[in-house]
Write an enzyme that holds these catalytic residues in place. Structure first.
Site, short mmCIF file in Angstrom:
data_model
loop_
_atom_site.label_atom_id
_atom_site.label_comp_id
_atom_site.label_asym_id
_atom_site.label_seq_id
_atom_site.Cartn_x
_atom_site.Cartn_y
_atom_site.Cartn_z
N SER A 1 0.83 -1.21 0.00
CA SER A 1 0.00 0.00 0.00
C SER A 1 0.87 1.26 0.00
O SER A 1 0.60 2.22 -0.72
CB SER A 1 -0.88 0.02 1.25
OG SER A 1 -1.83 -1.01 1.19
N ARG B 1 1.42 4.29 -3.00
CA ARG B 1 1.18 5.71 -2.68
C ARG B 1 2.43 6.54 -2.89
O ARG B 1 2.37 7.69 -3.34
CB ARG B 1 0.66 5.83 -1.24
CG ARG B 1 -0.81 5.35 -1.14
CD ARG B 1 -1.16 4.94 0.28
NE ARG B 1 -2.57 4.64 0.44
CZ ARG B 1 -3.16 3.48 0.10
NH1 ARG B 1 -2.45 2.52 -0.46
NH2 ARG B 1 -4.45 3.30 0.30
N ARG C 1 -13.78 -6.94 -10.94
CA ARG C 1 -13.97 -6.36 -9.60
C ARG C 1 -14.77 -5.06 -9.67
O ARG C 1 -14.66 -4.31 -10.64
CB ARG C 1 -12.60 -6.14 -8.93
CG ARG C 1 -11.89 -7.47 -8.70
CD ARG C 1 -10.53 -7.29 -8.08
NE ARG C 1 -10.60 -6.72 -6.75
CZ ARG C 1 -9.54 -6.32 -6.05
NH1 ARG C 1 -8.33 -6.44 -6.58
NH2 ARG C 1 -9.69 -5.81 -4.86
N SER D 1 -13.22 1.25 3.18
CA SER D 1 -12.27 0.91 2.12
C SER D 1 -11.27 2.03 1.94
O SER D 1 -11.63 3.16 1.60
CB SER D 1 -13.02 0.67 0.81
OG SER D 1 -12.12 0.76 -0.28
N ASP E 1 -6.65 -8.22 4.53
CA ASP E 1 -5.86 -9.07 3.63
C ASP E 1 -5.30 -10.30 4.33
O ASP E 1 -4.69 -11.16 3.69
CB ASP E 1 -4.72 -8.26 3.01
CG ASP E 1 -5.25 -7.18 2.06
OD1 ASP E 1 -6.37 -7.34 1.54
OD2 ASP E 1 -4.54 -6.18 1.85
N LYS F 1 -12.18 -9.47 -3.70
CA LYS F 1 -10.74 -9.22 -3.78
C LYS F 1 -10.20 -9.86 -5.06
O LYS F 1 -10.96 -10.13 -5.98
CB LYS F 1 -10.04 -9.77 -2.52
CG LYS F 1 -10.44 -9.02 -1.25
CD LYS F 1 -9.93 -7.60 -1.26
CE LYS F 1 -10.32 -6.82 -0.04
NZ LYS F 1 -10.01 -5.40 -0.14
C1 S3P Z 1 -5.51 -1.40 -0.05
C2 S3P Z 1 -6.69 -1.43 0.59
C3 S3P Z 1 -7.46 -2.67 0.85
C4 S3P Z 1 -6.62 -3.91 0.67
C5 S3P Z 1 -5.77 -3.84 -0.55
C6 S3P Z 1 -4.84 -2.64 -0.52
C7 S3P Z 1 -4.84 -0.10 -0.27
O1 S3P Z 1 -8.56 -2.71 -0.03
O2 S3P Z 1 -7.43 -5.05 0.61
O3 S3P Z 1 -4.96 -5.01 -0.65
O4 S3P Z 1 -3.64 -0.07 -0.57
O5 S3P Z 1 -5.53 0.93 -0.14
P1 S3P Z 1 -9.94 -1.94 0.34
O6 S3P Z 1 -9.54 -0.58 0.69
O7 S3P Z 1 -10.78 -1.98 -0.88
O8 S3P Z 1 -10.51 -2.73 1.48
#
Ligand code: S3P
Length: 450
Positions: A39, A43, A140, A185, A335, A362
């Site tokens: 993540s 970013r 998705r 989310s 996750d 997912k």
């Molecule tokens: C993520 C947010 C999560 C996670 C994904 C990575 C992110 O999804 O499951 O692997 O980097 O913002 P959601 O925000 O849709 O739950």
């Protein structure tokens, strides 16, 4: 010593087969450094691309997902050095200066790339973009970001009334909004915050429970005006913003560490140290769940690195007890549910996982995948509409397993297979490289099997 783990290349693409024998009775020991947080890696690349000046990134995840993000932003004119173990440099364009690409942007398997990027593309007036992804990503739901962006004035078209990629986006001037997200989310929240960077006024997102807050932390570090009200999970960005390139240090990914946490907790005789793991409280639900299960997990050398909490995590094997999880804990371990299901197969009693229906959308339907595949190993698993019920302590037997082309399912099944009383064949194990390119190699080494 048991027979070694063997990787077999089959003639079809992505059809790698890994043969996993039962553990030899020797636990996992030593130290493991897991790859960079996925993540935070996405970013850092994205904010670097829209900031002014240079962003340097240390510890970036070199998996396929960040490669997809880097490729998309290079196509739009950002200067991103080759992703490598060395420091990665990004020369940004400034918000609102993404160039119109001359081809389709492909986010591969990465929901984070596609959903976060949509917020930026929709707010680039006068430019046109098309975005797609692999088979999994094209199935998705995109409506969770397309709907609020459209309410803000975005012009987005796609299959199934704009719900599915490929999508076409005609960038425009968006209006500020206060969006009450029906799901917790981070992808939805981050998409809207990124759109809000170029909107005059306040863009606010309220979510039903707190999702990971890496965007809020990093946006603030890059100079955006971000206000957070933790009492009601509300975050506001005030635009227009100017971001300044920053040095970013990416900690190890707790979602990758989770496979070793569970492996060492359940393989007798283990004593493992996971070094340099991100322990942001919005991500540590797996530690809470393992503590509920009476796992022997302790944090050492807790510190803060570049705005994110980091620690070394020691885990020793012990007899686990079943746990019941749901509610606000779920977004904090979203996750990790597949590997938690593996832990539950070895715990005394029945583990119940509720409120986890998000897992059905997912990279695969992870509730279905884990119920099916753990069932093949002989585990006592019942699928619920919103989760799983697993009664532990049933001996597992070797089986032919499939990853569903999902990285987290692949790695969870590899760990489960170690606990079976005969060898398992794991098909499509290659999927692990989405978030953990050296997973099988590290597994061999940790088992002194390399
Ligand atoms: C993520 C947010 C999560 C996670 C994904 C990575 C992110 O999804 O499951 O692997 O980097 O913002 P959601 O925000 O849709 O739950």
């Amino acid at each position: 010593m048991s027979s070694p783990i063997v990787t077999v290349k089959t003639d079809q693409e992505r059809q790698d087969l890994v043969i996993i024998p039962p553990t030899s009775g020797v636990g996992l020991s030593g130290k493991i450094n897991v790859p960079g947080d996925k993540s935070i890696s996405h970013r850092a690349l994205m904010l670097g691309a829209i900031a002014e000046g240079e962003t340097t990134i240390q510890g970036l995840l070199l998996g396929e997902d960040p490669q997809s993000t880097a490729a998309c932003f290079r196509q739009m004119g950002a200067d991103i050095s080759e992703l490598s173990d060395e420091t990665v440099c990004v020369r940004g364009l400034g918000i609102g200066n993404l160039q119109e690409p001359n081809d389709v942007l492909n986010a591969g398997n990465s929901g984070t790339t596609l959903r976060l990027m949509l917020g930026l593309l929709a707010s680039q007036p006068g430019r046109f973009f098309t975005v797609t992804g692999d088979k999994s990503l094209r199935s998705r739901p995109m409506s969770r970001v397309v709907t609020p962006l459209s309410q803000m004035g975005a012009r987005i078209w796609g299959r199934d009334a704009g719900q599915l990629a490929p999508l076409a986006i005609s960038g425009s001037h968006l209006k500020p909004t206060h969006y009450q997200s029906p799901v917790a989310s981070a992808q939805v929240k981050s998409c809207l915050l990124l759109a809000g960077l170029s909107i005059h006024g306040e863009t606010t997102v309220t979510e039903p429970a707190l999702s990971r807050d890496h965007s809020e932390r990093m946006l603030r570090a890059f100079g955006a005006e971000i206000e957070v009200d933790p009492s009601c999970h509300r975050v506001t960005v005030t635009g227009p913003a100017t971001l300044k390139g920053q040095p970013v240090i990416v900690p190890g990914d707790i979602s990758s560490a989770a496979f070793w946490l569970v492996a060492a907790a359940i393989i007798p005789g283990s004593d493992l140290l996971l070094e340099n793991v991100g322990v942001n409280p919005t991500r540590t639900g797996i530690l809470d769940a393992l503590h509920q299960m009476e796992a022997d997990v302790t944090l050492e050398h807790q510190r803060e690195v570049a705005g994110e909490p980091v620690a070394d995590i020691r885990v020793r094997s012990s007899q686990l007890k079943a746990c019941e999880i749901g509610g606000a804990l779920i977004p904090r371990l979203i996750d990790e549910v597949p590997i938690l299901a593996v832990a539950a197969t070895m715990a005394q009693g029945t583990t119940v996982i509720r409120d986890a229906q998000e897992l059905r959308v997912k990279e695969s339907d992870r509730l279905l995948a884990m119920a099916q595949e753990l069932g093949k190993l002989g585990a006592n698993v019942r699928e619920r509409p919103d989760g799983l019920e697993i009664t532990g302590g049933v001996p597992l037997q070797g089986a032919d397993l499939d990853s569903y082309d999902d990285h987290r399912v692949a790695m969870s099944l590899a760990i489960a297979a170690l606990l079976a009383n005969g060898p398992s064949h794991l098909y499509n194990a290659q999927a692990a490289s989405i978030s953990y390119p050296n997973f099988i190699h590290t597994l061999k080494t940790a088992l002194n099997d390399g």
